[in-house]
Design a protein around this motif. Structure first.
Motif, short mmCIF file in Angstrom:
data_model
loop_
_atom_site.label_atom_id
_atom_site.label_comp_id
_atom_site.label_asym_id
_atom_site.label_seq_id
_atom_site.Cartn_x
_atom_site.Cartn_y
_atom_site.Cartn_z
N UNK A 6 0.84 -1.20 0.00
CA UNK A 6 0.00 0.00 0.00
C UNK A 6 0.87 1.25 0.00
N UNK A 36 1.17 4.12 -3.07
CA UNK A 36 0.82 5.53 -2.91
C UNK A 36 2.01 6.42 -3.24
N UNK A 59 2.46 6.65 -6.91
CA UNK A 59 1.41 7.47 -7.52
C UNK A 59 1.74 8.96 -7.38
N UNK A 60 2.17 9.37 -6.19
CA UNK A 60 2.52 10.78 -5.99
C UNK A 60 3.73 11.17 -6.83
N UNK A 95 4.51 9.92 -9.68
CA UNK A 95 4.08 10.00 -11.08
C UNK A 95 3.41 11.34 -11.39
N UNK A 96 2.63 11.84 -10.45
CA UNK A 96 1.98 13.14 -10.63
C UNK A 96 3.04 14.22 -10.89
N UNK A 103 6.15 13.70 -11.74
CA UNK A 103 6.98 13.32 -12.88
C UNK A 103 6.37 13.79 -14.20
N UNK A 113 9.27 0.77 -6.13
CA UNK A 113 8.54 0.27 -7.30
C UNK A 113 8.86 -1.22 -7.51
#
Ligand code: HEM
Ligand code: HEM
Lengths: 162, 143
Positions: free
Chosen positions: B35, B39, B42-43, B45-46, B48, B85
């Protein structure tokens, strides 16, 4: 898509039994049903959560190749992060192969990650208002990220470098 | 939300137990880590995608932001991201094997140890290739 029998929790029971069934929802039973209680319909007519579960797995398999491949190329091969600059990206995006790779990675990682976050928000937010606004914020960030990322791949202008 | 003990006549009903289901077993920690790493990624990637969008603004602005990624401290954070990752990917494969392979649930614990072994074996050369230049330059080596 509504299920006709789901509208009543008692289903097709004869009326004289409905009182007995209703008593199983008393707080002391903690939701545990009486033996041989008529089966409650859990399905609401939508399979969304099942498809979401499946999507996490299918996208995960593809992301293993896309993301681990991306990390290998960017961080390990030929000097890793030190060789990255505008010209490097221009060289890569001259090839449709890497454009499609990045586009697929963008969409899959974003939708996979956002769907995961949707579940996490549902798990931890305690008030319906908080939950609603966090989900709105998440949805906005997905539209922004996928939109901007796709736009950049499709409209990249190699002549800027000259 | 209150933890008061309800009493019904002489019967005392304890409050529902809060906290974890696995109560600290490896199965719980592997899930917690899955988890957290999800998360985190995901943050990243935003951020990036915002960084990368500068290629559309000008070569100079993109080059300026990407210089940041070559800074020793940020380089260390990249190692952390790659480790996260890689864990998420390997553990995701394990989750899929538990779900779809008939012997998956039986071997889930063994698969966790294999997963951590693979993670370690991949990370050792990974850290070397990611940090080698940074460390060399830090100690006065050539660029
Ligand atoms: C520190 C590690 C990373 C580095 C140095 C890096 C580097 C880059 C570079 C240079 C690009 C430009 C396009 C290209 O050359 O192909 C790019 C694009 C991209 N990367 Fe990464 N990346 C890293 C980690 C990741 C991770 C972990 C993900 C997935 C979660 C990811 C997803 C993407 C996506 C979706 C794009 C396309 C962006 C767009 O459409 O604007 N990257 N990355
Ligand atoms: C590299 C390949 C990947 C694989 C094999 C993978 C696999 C999975 C699987 C199977 C799940 C579902 C877990 C469940 O239903 O209990 C999951 C959840 C999740 N993944 Fe991934 N994933 C990958 C990459 C990513 C990336 C790039 C991101 C971020 C952008 C991400 C973010 C998440 C999040 C936030 C969750 C939800 C975690 C939870 O509910 O506890 N994953 N992943």
């Amino acid at each position: 898509m509504t299920n006709p029998t789901a509208s009543s929790p008692v289903g097709s029971l004869p009326p004289d039994l409905s009182g007995a069934v209703a008593s199983t929802s008393d707080a002391s039973s903690r939701g545990i049903e009486a033996p041989r209680a008529p089966r409650r319909r859990v399905r609401t007519g939508s399979n969304f959560e099942m498809y979401s579960w499946l999507f996490m797995r299918l996208s995960g398999i593809v992301l293993v190749v896309l993301v681990l491949g991306h990390l290998l190329i960017m961080n390990v091969l030929d000097g890793g992060v030190h060789r990255i600059n505008w010209g490097f990206v221009a060289g890569r995006w001259a090839s449709p192969f890497w454009q499609i790779w990045d586009l697929a990675m963008l969409w899959l990682a974003e939708l996979h990650g956002a769907n995961g976050l949707r579940v996490i928000i549902n798990d931890y937010s305690r008030r319906p208002g908080t939950r609603f606004w966090l989900q709105v914020l998440l949805a906005v960030s997905v539209v922004l990220t996928v939109g901007l990322g796709s736009f950049v791949i499709f409209t990249f202008d190699p002549s800027m470098g000259s | 939300m209150s933890q008061t003990v309800e009493s019904r006549g002489s019967v005392t009903v304890p409050p529902p137990r809060r906290g974890s289901v696995y109560r600290g077993d490896a199965g719980m920690w592997s899930w917690v880590a899955h988890r957290i790493t999800g998360v985190l990624t995901f943050f990243f990637l935003f951020n990036h995608v915002l960084d990368t969008s500068l290629v559309r603004v000008s070569p100079e602005s993109y080059n300026e932001i990407i210089e940041l990624y070559k800074n020793p401290f940020v380089n260390l954070m990249e190692v952390g991201l790659v480790g996260a990752v890689l864990y998420h990917a390997l553990n995701g494969i394990r989750i899929m094997l538990i779900d779809f392979w008939s012997k998956g649930p039986k071997y889930q614990r063994l698969m966790l140890w294999i997963e951590l072994g693979v993670w370690f074996v991949v990370m050792v050369p990974g850290v070397y290739f990611m940090m080698e230049r940074t460390v060399r330059v830090m100690f006065g080596g050539a660029e």
